[in-house]
Enzyme design. Structure first.
Site, PDB file in Angstrom:
ATOM      1  N   ASP A   1       0.806  -1.140  -0.097  1.00  0.00           N
ATOM      2  CA  ASP A   1      -0.084   0.017   0.217  1.00  0.00           C
ATOM      3  C   ASP A   1       0.878   1.281  -0.036  1.00  0.00           C
ATOM      4  OD1 ASP A   1      -2.177  -1.328  -0.085  1.00  0.00           O
ATOM      5  OD2 ASP A   1      -2.610  -1.397   1.968  1.00  0.00           O
TER       6      ASP A   1
ATOM      7  N   ASP B   1      -6.263  -1.332  -5.298  1.00  0.00           N
ATOM      8  CA  ASP B   1      -7.492  -1.282  -4.208  1.00  0.00           C
ATOM      9  C   ASP B   1      -8.694  -0.211  -4.814  1.00  0.00           C
ATOM     10  OD1 ASP B   1      -6.331  -2.892  -2.438  1.00  0.00           O
ATOM     11  OD2 ASP B   1      -5.408  -1.235  -1.265  1.00  0.00           O
TER      12      ASP B   1
END
Length: 161
Positions: A118, A134
């Site tokens: 991330d 995502d």
């Protein structure tokens, strides 16, 4: 034989291109010189975070569960695309392309690393750090839900006319 071979081939090739684009974005954003945290930047920062869980780091250290779920989801989407997609359904194709690329991107990271990377941090709100894949998954699910609701309303309206 696919329902519409041209639609299926377009779906597969475009999914792979978008997946590769996502990898390029990730690789660019996680470079040390891109990882800037600044009070002067009110919008977005690029950081490096290993996430062994799901959205919002739920179920940490359960990457295997998410990998199995992703594999099942991809198989279902591929079967649907193979049997049902038609080339004139551009919106549906592109939405499934986005969903497939997002799932594939996170799945491959889980299988190769044991976690997803991330890297996008919103500075204007206290929100979880996330990645490009995502975004693809979230937006695709919202669009598919909206598309499905719209199609059902359209069918119901035809039945009343």
């Amino acid at each position: 034989m696919p329902h519409d071979k041209k639609a299926f081939i377009f779906y597969i090739l475009t999914s792979l291109v978008l997946w590769q684009f996502g990898i390029s974005i990730r690789d660019l954003c996680i470079k040390p010189d891109m990882q800037l945290m600044s009070a002067d930047n009110p919008f977005v920062s690029f950081v490096y975070l290993k996430n062994t869980g799901g959205a919002f780091s739920l179920f940490v250290n359960h990457s295997e569960f998410f990998a199995v779920f992703a594999i099942i989801a991809l198989i279902c989407i591929l079967i649907y695309a193979y049997k049902k997609l038609e080339f004139n359904q551009k919106f549906k194709i592109l939405t499934l392309v986005s969903l497939t690329a997002g799932i594939l991107g996170n799945l491959i990271e889980r299988l190769t690393n044991g976690y997803v990377i991330d890297f996008i941090k919103l500075n204007f709100i206290n929100f979880a750090v996330f990645n490009f894949f995502d975004i693809l998954i979230s937006v695709s699910i919202i669009l598919l839900f909206g598309y499905t609701v719209f199609e059902e309303i359209k069918k119901a309206h035809k039945g009343t006319v």
